[in-house]
Scaffold this active site. Structure first.
Site, short mmCIF file in Angstrom:
data_model
loop_
_atom_site.label_atom_id
_atom_site.label_comp_id
_atom_site.label_asym_id
_atom_site.label_seq_id
_atom_site.Cartn_x
_atom_site.Cartn_y
_atom_site.Cartn_z
N TYR A 157 -60.23 7.70 24.12
CA TYR A 157 -61.12 8.29 25.14
C TYR A 157 -62.21 7.04 25.55
O TYR A 157 -62.60 6.97 26.54
CB TYR A 157 -62.16 9.46 24.26
CG TYR A 157 -62.97 10.01 25.39
CD1 TYR A 157 -62.82 10.88 26.24
CD2 TYR A 157 -64.47 10.13 25.11
CE1 TYR A 157 -63.55 11.67 27.32
CE2 TYR A 157 -65.20 10.68 25.83
CZ TYR A 157 -64.93 11.56 26.82
OH TYR A 157 -65.92 11.94 27.68
N LYS A 161 -62.76 5.52 29.09
CA LYS A 161 -64.11 5.79 29.89
C LYS A 161 -64.71 4.44 30.05
O LYS A 161 -65.48 4.17 31.02
CB LYS A 161 -65.07 6.71 29.06
CG LYS A 161 -64.49 8.14 28.97
CD LYS A 161 -64.74 8.91 30.41
CE LYS A 161 -64.30 10.30 30.53
NZ LYS A 161 -64.34 10.81 31.82
#
Ligand code: NDP
Length: 257
Positions: A157, A161
């Site tokens: 993640y 991101k």
């Protein structure tokens, strides 16, 4: 009283729940017709559509898997088929699949990579192609403070991101001559289904790190998205702005307070 003319169409990915839903309900107040993308929650998406229609605007519910690059790209065209020109794209849909890197499977890695990065890239690319030909538009991506901070168990993640921020800046430079702005909203800890699995101790640990000592709301995020989408932000592009109660500022400043 007659409803004022529509300002055009806005496509929001992951708009059946959470931040995307709040963004749909915020942008309808600004006069946009809304294309609501979702993956599985058709009932929730229909519910958002009914609320939009109750405001005198048009809504279209579009199921599409943002992890599928072709479907993500096609989504923009489907939204235009349903509502006419789409002037605003909010690439919001995202998931987590947390596990320490040493235990992380290829599937955990790929699920995040495709949903949180590759799908958004494909969607933004198609949007920019069409918006360029039409003379302008607004694209808003959604990052995460984890992209800057990192977090144990979130290598997939955090990587995706962080890359969303890089993608945003590149697209902003490329698209600027075509009168398209591209900005990224970077949420901190926002109460939605995405964080519902956290234990009380984990939530307390977040609050301990957040200078404002509390969560943000979906409306806090939607407000910044609406700003980037609105007339006042016409000369703002390539920005990644955190809505995080001071979390990133504190990380940069050390741990004195
Ligand atoms: P939620 O889990 O509340 O909602 C996620 C939304 O994304 C749902 O509408 C869901 O659709 C949709 N979605 C999930 N996977 C896909 C897919 N493959 N294709 C299409 N739609 C999909 O999440 P949040 O509102 O909390 O998060 C929204 C964004 O904000 C994400 O990008 C997230 O990473 C980011 N963010 C959130 C933070 C937070 O604290 N909540 C913090 C930092 C960033 P369906 O309902 O059909 O499943």
């Amino acid at each position: 009283m007659e409803t004022p003319r529509s300002r055009g169409g806005a496509l929001i990915t992951g708009a059946s729940r959470g931040i995307g839903r709040a963004t749909a309900l915020r942008l309808v107040e600004d006069g946009y017709d809304i294309a609501i993308n979702y993956l599985r929650s058709s009932g929730e998406a229909e519910n958002v559509a009914r609320q939009i229609e109750a405001k005198g605007r048009r809504a279209a519910c579009l199921a599409a898997d943002m992890a599928d690059e072709e479907a993500a790209s096609e989504l923009f065209r489907r939204a235009e088929d349903a509502l006419g020109p789409i002037d605003i794209v909010v690439s919001n849909a995202g998931i987590t699949r947390d596990r320490l890197l040493i235990q992380m499977t290829e599937d955990d890695w790929d699920a995040i990579w495709y949903t949180d990065l590759a799908g958004p890239r494909a969607l933004c690319r198609t949007a920019i192609e069409t918006m360029s030909a039409r003379g302008g538009g607004r694209i808003i991506t959604v990052g995460s403070v984890v992209g800057s901070l990192g977090n144990a168990g979130q290598a997939n993640y955090a990587t995706a991101k962080a890359a969303v921020e890089g993608l945003t800046r590149e697209l902003a430079v490329t698209a600027a001559p075509h009168n398209i702005t591209v900005n990224c909203v970077v949420p901190g800890y926002i109460t939605t289904d995405a964080v519902a699995h956290l234990t009380e101790a984990q939530v307390a640990a977040w609050y301990e790190r957040i200078p404002m000592r509390r969560n943000g709301t979906v409306e806090d995020i939607a407000a910044l998205i609406a700003f980037f989408a609105g007339d006042a932000a016409g000369y703002v592009t390539g920005q990644c702005v955190a809505v995080d109660g001071g979390l990133l500022a504190r990380a940069g400043a050390g741990l004195h307070s």
